[in-house]
Design a protein around this motif. Structure first.
Motif, PDB file in Angstrom:
ATOM      1  N   CYS A 109       9.064  -2.982   1.228  1.00 25.29           N
ATOM      2  CA  CYS A 109       9.000  -1.869   0.149  1.00 25.29           C
ATOM      3  C   CYS A 109      10.102  -0.843   0.658  1.00 25.29           C
ATOM      4  O   CYS A 109      10.433  -0.108  -0.320  1.00 25.29           O
ATOM      5  CB  CYS A 109       7.642  -1.128   0.546  1.00 25.29           C
ATOM      6  SG  CYS A 109       7.374  -0.611   2.304  1.00 25.29           S
ATOM      7  N   SER A 130       1.003  -1.268   0.118  1.00 21.69           N
ATOM      8  CA  SER A 130       0.175  -0.027  -0.136  1.00 21.69           C
ATOM      9  C   SER A 130       0.953   1.179   0.128  1.00 21.69           C
ATOM     10  O   SER A 130       1.043   1.975  -1.045  1.00 21.69           O
ATOM     11  CB  SER A 130      -1.088   0.185   1.283  1.00 21.69           C
ATOM     12  OG  SER A 130      -1.731   1.156   1.148  1.00 21.69           O
ATOM     13  N   CYS A 131       1.575   1.518   1.154  1.00 26.05           N
ATOM     14  CA  CYS A 131       2.288   2.864   1.401  1.00 26.05           C
ATOM     15  C   CYS A 131       3.495   2.873   0.619  1.00 26.05           C
ATOM     16  O   CYS A 131       3.735   4.053   0.154  1.00 26.05           O
ATOM     17  CB  CYS A 131       2.280   3.444   2.621  1.00 26.05           C
ATOM     18  SG  CYS A 131       3.580   2.226   3.574  1.00 26.05           S
ATOM     19  N   ARG A 132       4.221   1.986   0.463  1.00 19.64           N
ATOM     20  CA  ARG A 132       5.500   1.873  -0.166  1.00 19.64           C
ATOM     21  C   ARG A 132       6.422   2.697   0.437  1.00 19.64           C
ATOM     22  O   ARG A 132       7.504   3.197   0.266  1.00 19.64           O
ATOM     23  CB  ARG A 132       5.590   2.059  -1.544  1.00 19.64           C
ATOM     24  CG  ARG A 132       4.605   1.083  -2.354  1.00 19.64           C
ATOM     25  CD  ARG A 132       4.758   1.428  -4.014  1.00 19.64           C
ATOM     26  NE  ARG A 132       4.229   2.429  -4.259  1.00 19.64           N
ATOM     27  CZ  ARG A 132       3.841   3.072  -5.575  1.00 19.64           C
ATOM     28  NH1 ARG A 132       4.502   2.618  -6.458  1.00 19.64           N
ATOM     29  NH2 ARG A 132       2.970   4.117  -5.566  1.00 19.64           N
ATOM     30  N   CYS A 141       2.732   1.116   6.848  1.00 25.16           N
ATOM     31  CA  CYS A 141       1.461   0.414   6.878  1.00 25.16           C
ATOM     32  C   CYS A 141       1.757  -1.111   6.981  1.00 25.16           C
ATOM     33  O   CYS A 141       0.623  -1.474   7.704  1.00 25.16           O
ATOM     34  CB  CYS A 141       0.607   0.614   5.570  1.00 25.16           C
ATOM     35  SG  CYS A 141       1.118  -0.516   4.138  1.00 25.16           S
ATOM     36  N   GLY A 142       2.764  -1.808   6.834  1.00 22.57           N
ATOM     37  CA  GLY A 142       2.841  -3.071   7.143  1.00 22.57           C
ATOM     38  C   GLY A 142       2.202  -4.076   6.096  1.00 22.57           C
ATOM     39  O   GLY A 142       2.133  -5.329   6.168  1.00 22.57           O
ATOM     40  N   CYS A 173       2.938  -5.061   3.044  1.00 24.68           N
ATOM     41  CA  CYS A 173       4.065  -5.566   2.263  1.00 24.68           C
ATOM     42  C   CYS A 173       5.006  -6.723   3.389  1.00 24.68           C
ATOM     43  O   CYS A 173       5.803  -7.038   2.707  1.00 24.68           O
ATOM     44  CB  CYS A 173       4.993  -4.719   1.569  1.00 24.68           C
ATOM     45  SG  CYS A 173       5.909  -3.828   2.658  1.00 24.68           S
TER      46      CYS A 173
HETATM   47  S1  FES Z   1       3.705  -1.019   1.592  1.00 20.63           S
HETATM   48 FE1  FES Z   1       3.129  -0.081   3.258  1.00 20.63          FE
HETATM   49  S2  FES Z   1       4.917  -0.694   4.687  1.00 20.63           S
HETATM   50 FE2  FES Z   1       5.214  -1.667   2.945  1.00 20.63          FE
END
Ligand code: FES
Length: 351
Positions: A338, A301-303, A307-308, A310
């Motif tokens: 990420c 999600s956030c890359r 967010c966790g 990945c």
């Molecule tokens: S995509 Fe959100 S922590 Fe890696």
């Protein structure tokens, strides 16, 4: 003022501003909004339960800032410093600090600044989340908790005031000795300024608006009594300056809203054990992007390491953890692909 002088606060805050200004290009937002993302489906992370909330109120607490009142049934309790994840209509997930009243069990309040050149989350909030819209949220979670202390110094930059605001109210209610240095581009762009000024008065609150002041010195942080807890939320330049000004051996508590470095370093190999594939991750490539070339459906999600989503299990290899999220225990056998990399030559992932 019992512990600090106003002069020192003003001077220190102004230095923060100058350093923060120097640390950013003029085209970048000086005080970026908290715009993070969320644990959705990452390995082993199921601590947040999705729930529906209704946008029941919308206000403009400052120029370019929208405040939303999100009403729902059975909302979990929260403490100052907590945040929730908003699942926006497009599917984007963004993370916002709760800035309302923890005793209001019927609603959460969040505020977001529009980032013109951002990645779209803030624009979606501003343009689409009007009263009557139902959205999904997850959380709250808190990785910026307010510790018990007889005294606090808070330093906030722009929309970074959002997690700090409930802390101010809590510190005031507890009868603690607190001070706030609140920085921003101009007073008109600084949300909740009136309430904060009313709460703390000139003795406790030092406003440093970029368009009207700019005076050096952060020295007061270096002279803080040992029992004073220091909290900072804002742009990296501000947080770095606060950290640099702290007495030796002490660190501020930070809420970081900007991305960790996603690339950089050396190339390495990653074996996707269950897939039977071995890939090379280039020095200027994230591990996530390399994995996506083989497994395009992998969740993320956030890359940005926030967010966790990945998170993946690590079977072999030394990880260079670059996220702000995982605990040491979690890092023992997993990583956020990420942002994190390999500190050696080879990793093996359970993918
Ligand atoms: S995509 Fe959100 S922590 Fe890696």
């Amino acid at each position: 003022m019992p512990r600090f002088t106003t002069v020192a606060l003003v001077a220190g805050a102004a230095l923060l501003v100058r350093r923060a200004v120097r640390s950013r290009m003029s085209t970048a937002p000086l005080w970026p909004m908290p715009a993070l993302d969320t644990p959705v489906s990452g390995y082993g992370r199921g601590s947040t339960v999705p729930r529906k909330v209704l946008v029941a109120g919308r206000a403009t607490p400052a120029e370019g800032v929208v405040e939303l009142r999100l009403e729902g049934a059975g909302l979990p309790a929260w403490q100052p410093g907590a945040h929730v994840d908003l699942v926006l209509p497009s599917g984007l997930v963004r993370q916002y600090s709760l800035c309302g009243d923890p005793d209001d069990g019927d609603a959460y309040t969040v505020a977001t600044r529009l980032i013109e050149d951002g990645r779209g989350g803030s624009r979606e909030v501003h343009e689409q989340l009007h009263e009557g819209v139902e959205i999904e949220i997850r959380g709250p979670r808190n990785r910026f908790p307010l510790v018990d202390s007889p005294a606090y110094v808070f330093v906030a930059g722009g929309i970074g005031i959002t997690p700090v605001l409930p802390m101010l109210r809590a510190a005031e209610a507890a009868g603690a000795d607190w001070r706030l240095v609140y920085c921003g581009r101009s007073r008109a762009t600084m949300p909740y300024l009136e309430e904060i000024t009313r709460l703390g008065g000139d003795d406790r609150v030092t406003v440093v608006a970029e368009d009207e002041s700019g005076f050096p010195e952060l020295e007061f942080l270096g002279r803080l009594p040992a029992d004073t807890a220091v909290y900072c939320c804002g742009p990296d330049g501000l947080m770095d300056a606060v950290g640099a000004a702290m007495p030796e051996g002490r660190a501020p508590r930070l809420e970081r809203f900007t991305a960790a470095a996603t690339v950089g370093g050396t190339a390495f190999e990653v074996e996707l054990r269950r897939s039977g594939r071995t890939l090379t991750v280039a020095a200027d490539q994230s591990l996530l992007s390399a994995v996506r070339e083989e497994l395009p459906g992998i969740t993320y999600s956030c890359r940005q390491g926030f967010c966790g989503t990945c998170r993946q299990r690590v079977l072999e290899g030394e990880v260079d953890h670059r996220d702000e999220l995982l605990t040491d225990d979690e890092r023992a056998d997993s990583m956020l692909i990420c942002v994190s990399r390999c500190s050696g030559k080879r990793l093996v992932l359970d993918l």
